[in-house]
Design an enzyme around this catalytic site. Structure first.
Site, PDB file in Angstrom:
ATOM      1  N   CYS A   2      56.625  23.600 -17.830  1.00 58.69           N
ATOM      2  CA  CYS A   2      56.921  22.615 -18.862  1.00 58.69           C
ATOM      3  C   CYS A   2      58.247  23.008 -19.492  1.00 58.69           C
ATOM      4  CB  CYS A   2      55.830  22.640 -19.931  1.00 58.69           C
ATOM      5  SG  CYS A   2      54.180  22.434 -19.259  1.00 58.69           S
ATOM      6  N   ARG A  27      61.657  19.821 -15.680  1.00 54.75           N
ATOM      7  CA  ARG A  27      60.638  20.860 -15.616  1.00 54.75           C
ATOM      8  C   ARG A  27      59.219  20.288 -15.596  1.00 54.75           C
ATOM      9  NH1 ARG A  27      62.812  25.746 -16.890  1.00 54.75           N
ATOM     10  NH2 ARG A  27      60.769  26.601 -17.360  1.00 54.75           N
ATOM     11  N   TRP A  74      54.222  19.509 -17.591  1.00 52.62           N
ATOM     12  CA  TRP A  74      53.759  19.451 -16.201  1.00 52.62           C
ATOM     13  C   TRP A  74      52.315  19.942 -16.261  1.00 52.62           C
ATOM     14  CZ3 TRP A  74      51.941  22.779 -12.331  1.00 52.62           C
ATOM     15  CH2 TRP A  74      51.976  22.266 -11.037  1.00 52.62           C
ATOM     16  N   ASN A 100      54.912  26.742 -22.650  1.00 54.19           N
ATOM     17  CA  ASN A 100      55.176  26.621 -21.216  1.00 54.19           C
ATOM     18  C   ASN A 100      54.538  27.819 -20.541  1.00 54.19           C
ATOM     19  OD1 ASN A 100      56.289  26.410 -18.630  1.00 54.19           O
ATOM     20  ND2 ASN A 100      58.154  27.495 -19.245  1.00 54.19           N
ATOM     21  N   GLY A 101      53.633  27.546 -19.574  1.00 55.36           N
ATOM     22  CA  GLY A 101      52.983  28.644 -18.849  1.00 55.36           C
ATOM     23  C   GLY A 101      51.508  28.368 -18.683  1.00 55.36           C
ATOM     24  N   GLU A 506      64.644  21.851   6.231  1.00 52.29           N
ATOM     25  CA  GLU A 506      65.155  21.395   4.941  1.00 52.29           C
ATOM     26  C   GLU A 506      65.266  19.863   4.919  1.00 52.29           C
ATOM     27  OE1 GLU A 506      65.330  22.504   2.129  1.00 52.29           O
ATOM     28  OE2 GLU A 506      66.820  21.352   1.064  1.00 52.29           O
ATOM     29  N   LYS A 510      63.322  17.588   2.187  1.00 50.04           N
ATOM     30  CA  LYS A 510      64.034  16.658   1.284  1.00 50.04           C
ATOM     31  C   LYS A 510      63.399  15.285   1.348  1.00 50.04           C
ATOM     32  CE  LYS A 510      65.693  18.575  -0.875  1.00 50.04           C
ATOM     33  NZ  LYS A 510      65.804  19.990  -0.847  1.00 50.04           N
ATOM     34  N   GLU A 513      59.682  15.125  -0.115  1.00 47.90           N
ATOM     35  CA  GLU A 513      59.483  15.318  -1.555  1.00 47.90           C
ATOM     36  C   GLU A 513      59.979  14.150  -2.400  1.00 47.90           C
ATOM     37  OE1 GLU A 513      61.237  18.905  -3.148  1.00 47.90           O
ATOM     38  OE2 GLU A 513      63.048  18.608  -1.981  1.00 47.90           O
ATOM     39  N   HIS A 529      54.996  22.091  22.472  1.00 48.89           N
ATOM     40  CA  HIS A 529      53.764  22.825  22.137  1.00 48.89           C
ATOM     41  C   HIS A 529      52.933  22.099  21.094  1.00 48.89           C
ATOM     42  CE1 HIS A 529      55.265  26.120  24.538  1.00 48.89           C
ATOM     43  NE2 HIS A 529      56.428  25.912  23.955  1.00 48.89           N
ATOM     44  N   LYS A 629      60.854  21.206 -11.364  1.00 48.05           N
ATOM     45  CA  LYS A 629      62.009  21.944 -10.834  1.00 48.05           C
ATOM     46  C   LYS A 629      61.764  23.447 -10.807  1.00 48.05           C
ATOM     47  CE  LYS A 629      66.393  22.064  -9.675  1.00 48.05           C
ATOM     48  NZ  LYS A 629      66.575  21.616  -8.301  1.00 48.05           N
TER      49      LYS A 629
HETATM   50  C1  F6R Z   1      63.003  21.534  -2.997  1.00 49.47           C
HETATM   51  C2  F6R Z   1      62.948  22.388  -4.162  1.00 49.47           C
HETATM   52  C3  F6R Z   1      61.933  23.472  -4.190  1.00 49.47           C
HETATM   53  C4  F6R Z   1      62.589  24.780  -4.659  1.00 49.47           C
HETATM   54  C5  F6R Z   1      61.535  25.880  -4.806  1.00 49.47           C
HETATM   55  C6  F6R Z   1      62.160  27.197  -5.207  1.00 49.47           C
HETATM   56  O1  F6R Z   1      63.983  20.563  -3.116  1.00 49.47           O
HETATM   57  O2  F6R Z   1      63.695  22.232  -5.082  1.00 49.47           O
HETATM   58  O3  F6R Z   1      61.341  23.651  -2.948  1.00 49.47           O
HETATM   59  O4  F6R Z   1      63.559  25.136  -3.737  1.00 49.47           O
HETATM   60  O5  F6R Z   1      60.602  25.510  -5.763  1.00 49.47           O
HETATM   61  O6  F6R Z   1      62.784  27.109  -6.454  1.00 49.47           O
HETATM   62  P1  F6R Z   1      63.812  28.200  -6.922  1.00 49.47           P
HETATM   63  O7  F6R Z   1      64.981  28.141  -5.983  1.00 49.47           O
HETATM   64  O8  F6R Z   1      64.177  27.830  -8.309  1.00 49.47           O
HETATM   65  O9  F6R Z   1      63.128  29.531  -6.827  1.00 49.47           O
END
Ligand code: F6R
Length: 634
Positions: A2, A27, A74, A100-101, A506, A510, A513, A529, A629
């Site tokens: 959060c 967040r 969140w 937050n937590g 990746e 992308k 998500e 496979h 995030k």
């Molecule tokens: C994908 C994304 C997440 C972060 C992951 C790690 O687009 O943003 O998969 O890469 O949560 O986050 P960090 O880099 O902040 O440890």
């Protein structure tokens, strides 16, 4: 995960808190709330859903005051409704708190508090903290917080107000980020720097087990045993424009477009002459020379950058390198010793699993290097050494610019190690650097070609996919040629080899998500496979097939897909005639570059394709559902 903020000063607190929450919304965005203390007491306003709902509400019915708290949620404990939204209060509504937590022992605490007569209004873990502080309050909020936090197990950054101490905010931290912002006779507490950047760039980083009190006169920090702690404020070099959309429709698109300048900056600051400099790397060269194994540990996109790092380090510096997701690494007792270098990669520097992996590695005697974006974050402070990616604030939940910045740092670090360990001559290293310096120009060119939301050819492809997808879904179950009922595979497969296997992972991440369309990344050699069973006329397969020593192998994979009726989108080097002959459905050209550097270029169409598909589908690109995030809980 959060976001919390607190403010005391002469400005209209409602405005400051909403501005801060706007910057923190990445967040979490399940609900938002504010608490403002004024002559009428504590006024609380909270709304489920995105911040805009609360914003509109406050516009209609403003709350005035000069001290207050804000929260963007969140959800972990309790559904995202008004009751569970923060701020939370004690029984008498004298105390108000944002958190937050996760409080892991909240049930036990709640049972005890309930027995002692406390009445709870929400299903959250957070509310127990407000009631604990209520029990411990004897006229001194700082002291009540200090006693109460000692009973908590788990992770928290909290900010608390008491009606009877109307000039003070008390905040505390254990495992969740917390900073203090210092302005002109005004003070802030917040989860992250962008929340306060509009007002100040002077920041104090609060550590675990520290309590901070802010009032109009200043900042006081103590530890849990009530010992005062001297803290130094630092000036961060981020500015507010970096945290704004700057005319783009979405932060994600803006951040995609920032990549050429960002990589240029990394090269300009890290490479002087033909020497690579990591000024903040606190690990000595003598130690780096001795290491016999590298572990790269990260989550999500950072993990994919780490996979790419393995190829680079093994190829250039010839150190055996293993890559692991943090959540697996931390619990499986990995073989890590004093000659192991553990590289933890994290944009936020706060990811709970990555932080735990760091601590586990240090316990086992390894040296830990953090590759981190956020200045002063937990990982950057706890690691033995750090290399900042200096990508500026990344606001969109889907990571883009942090990824290519991580790739650039890992490439430079591989060259640095290669030089140090005499695996590559200075002449060779100069050659690799010369080639790497071409990447920003090539990316810029691709962005001109594909990145314009009005005329991008990728937007056109996304539109075709959208149309096909919905056509398939309309008659959800189709019958095959033998009359059997079949669900359509309206998904994407991403295939790549060698350095572009991580690119495939990746690209798939992308897309899924932000568009919620299922997508899988595979090393192309694995197709036979299993994944080949998916191929028919439905899924789109994105084949990453730049010029490389494995080009022919990729062409064979493409032929196998085409001969089964699959639709292929090829990301290929411009002028590749062969790819035109195999009859792929769509080609996305990328400029010519040395093969190990192709992931830098391939990332751009992959990011843009995901962006345009999500845009066609009308999704909330910067704030995809269920995600946050910064994953500061396990
Ligand atoms: C994908 C994304 C997440 C972060 C992951 C790690 O687009 O943003 O998969 O890469 O949560 O986050 P960090 O880099 O902040 O440890």
């Amino acid at each position: 995960m959060c976001g919390i903020i607190g403010y005391i000063g002469d400005r209209d607190v409602s405005e400051v808190v909403i501005e801060g929450l706007t910057r923190l919304e990445y967040r979490g965005y399940d609900s938002a709330g504010v608490a403002i203390l004024n002559d009428n007491g504590i006024d609380i306003r909270k709304r489920p859903g995105k911040l805009n709902i609360l914003k509109a509400d406050l516009k209609k019915n403003p709350i005035k005051g000069h001290i207050g708290l804000g929260h963007t949620r969140w959800a972990t404990h309790g559904i995202p409704n008004e009751q569970n939204a923060h701020p939370h209060t004690d029984c008498k509504k004298n105390i108000v708190l944002v958190h937050n937590g996760i409080i892991e022992n909240y049930q036990m605490l709640k049972d005890g508090l309930t027995k002692r007569g406390h009445a709870f209004r929400s299903q959250t873990d957070t509310e127990v903290i407000a009631h604990l502080i209520e029990e411990n309050y004897k006229g001194n909020l700082e002291e009540a917080v200090r006693i109460s936090v000692k009973e908590l197990k788990g992770a928290y950054a909290i900010a608390v107000l008491h009606k009877d101490e109307p000039d003070k905010i008390v905040a505390a931290r254990c495992e969740s980020p917390l900073i203090v912002g210092i302005g002109q006779s005004e003070y802030f507490v917040a989860s992250d720097i962008p929340a306060i950047l509009k007002y100040t760039n002077k920041v104090i980083f609060i550590n675990n087990y520290e309590i901070v009190s802010i009032d109009k006169k200043g900042v006081r920090v103590i530890d849990y045993s009530n010992q005062p702690i001297k803290k130094k404020a630092v000036c961060v070099d981020w500015d507010i424009t970096q945290a704004e959309k700057g005319g783009y429709d979405h932060f994600m698109l803006k951040e995609i477009h920032e990549q050429p300048d960002l990589i240029s900056n990394i090269l300009n600051t890290r490479v002087r002459g033909n020497r690579i400099h990591f000024d903040e790397l606190r690990i000595k060269d003598t130690i780096l020379k001795k290491i016999d194994k590298i572990f790269i540990v990260a989550c999500g996109t950072a993990y994919h950058a780490g996979l790419n790092g393995k190829y680079m380090i093994e190829w250039l510096a010839q150190v055996p390198t293993l890559v692991d997701t943090s959540s697996e690494f931390r619990y499986r007792n990995p073989i890590v010793g004093k000659n192991t270098l553990v590289v933890v990669i994290s944009q936020s520097g706060e990811t709970a699993d990555t932080l735990a992996a760091l601590r586990e590695s240090k316990k086992k005697g390894a040296k830990v290097l953090g590759v981190v974006n956020v200045l002063g974050s937990s990982i950057s402070r706890e690691a033995d050494g750090v290399i900042y990616t200096h990508a500026g604030p990344e606001i969109a939940v889907a990571s883009t610019k942090a990824y290519t910045a991580q790739l650039a740092i890992l490439y430079l670090f591989s060259l640095y190690l290669a030089g140090l360990r005499e695996k590559r001559t200075p002449y060779k290293i100069a050659g690799y650097l010369k080639e790497l310096k071409k990447a920003p120009g090539h990316i810029k060119k691709m962005l001109e070609q594909y990145g314009d939301a009005k005329k991008s050819d990728l937007k056109h492809k996304a539109r075709i996919f959208n149309r096909e997808y919905h056509k398939r879904l309309k008659d959800y179950y189709q019958r095959d040629s033998e009359g059997r009922k079949r669900a359509p595979n309206c998904c994407f497969l991403f295939l790549g080899r060698n350095v572009n296997y991580p690119s495939a992972l990746e690209g798939a991440l992308k897309l899924k998500e932000i568009s919620y369309i299922s997508a899988e990344g595979y090393p192309a050699g694995e197709m036979k496979h299993g994944p080949i069973a998916l191929i028919d006329e439905n899924p789109w397969t994105i084949c990453i097939v730049p010029e490389s020593s494995l080009h022919e192998k990729m062409i064979s994979n493409i032929m196998e897909i085409k001969s089964r009726g699959g639709i292929v989108v090829a990301i290929a080097t411009e002028g590749d005639e062969e790819i035109r002959k195999v009859g792929v459905d769509y080609i996305i050209d990328i400029p010519r570059i040395e093969q190990t550097l192709t992931p830098f270029l391939v990332a751009i169409p992959l990011q843009l394709l995901a962006y345009f598909v999500a845009r066609e589908f009308g999704e909330d690109i910067d704030q995809p559902r269920n995600l946050a995030k910064s994953v500061t809980v396990e």
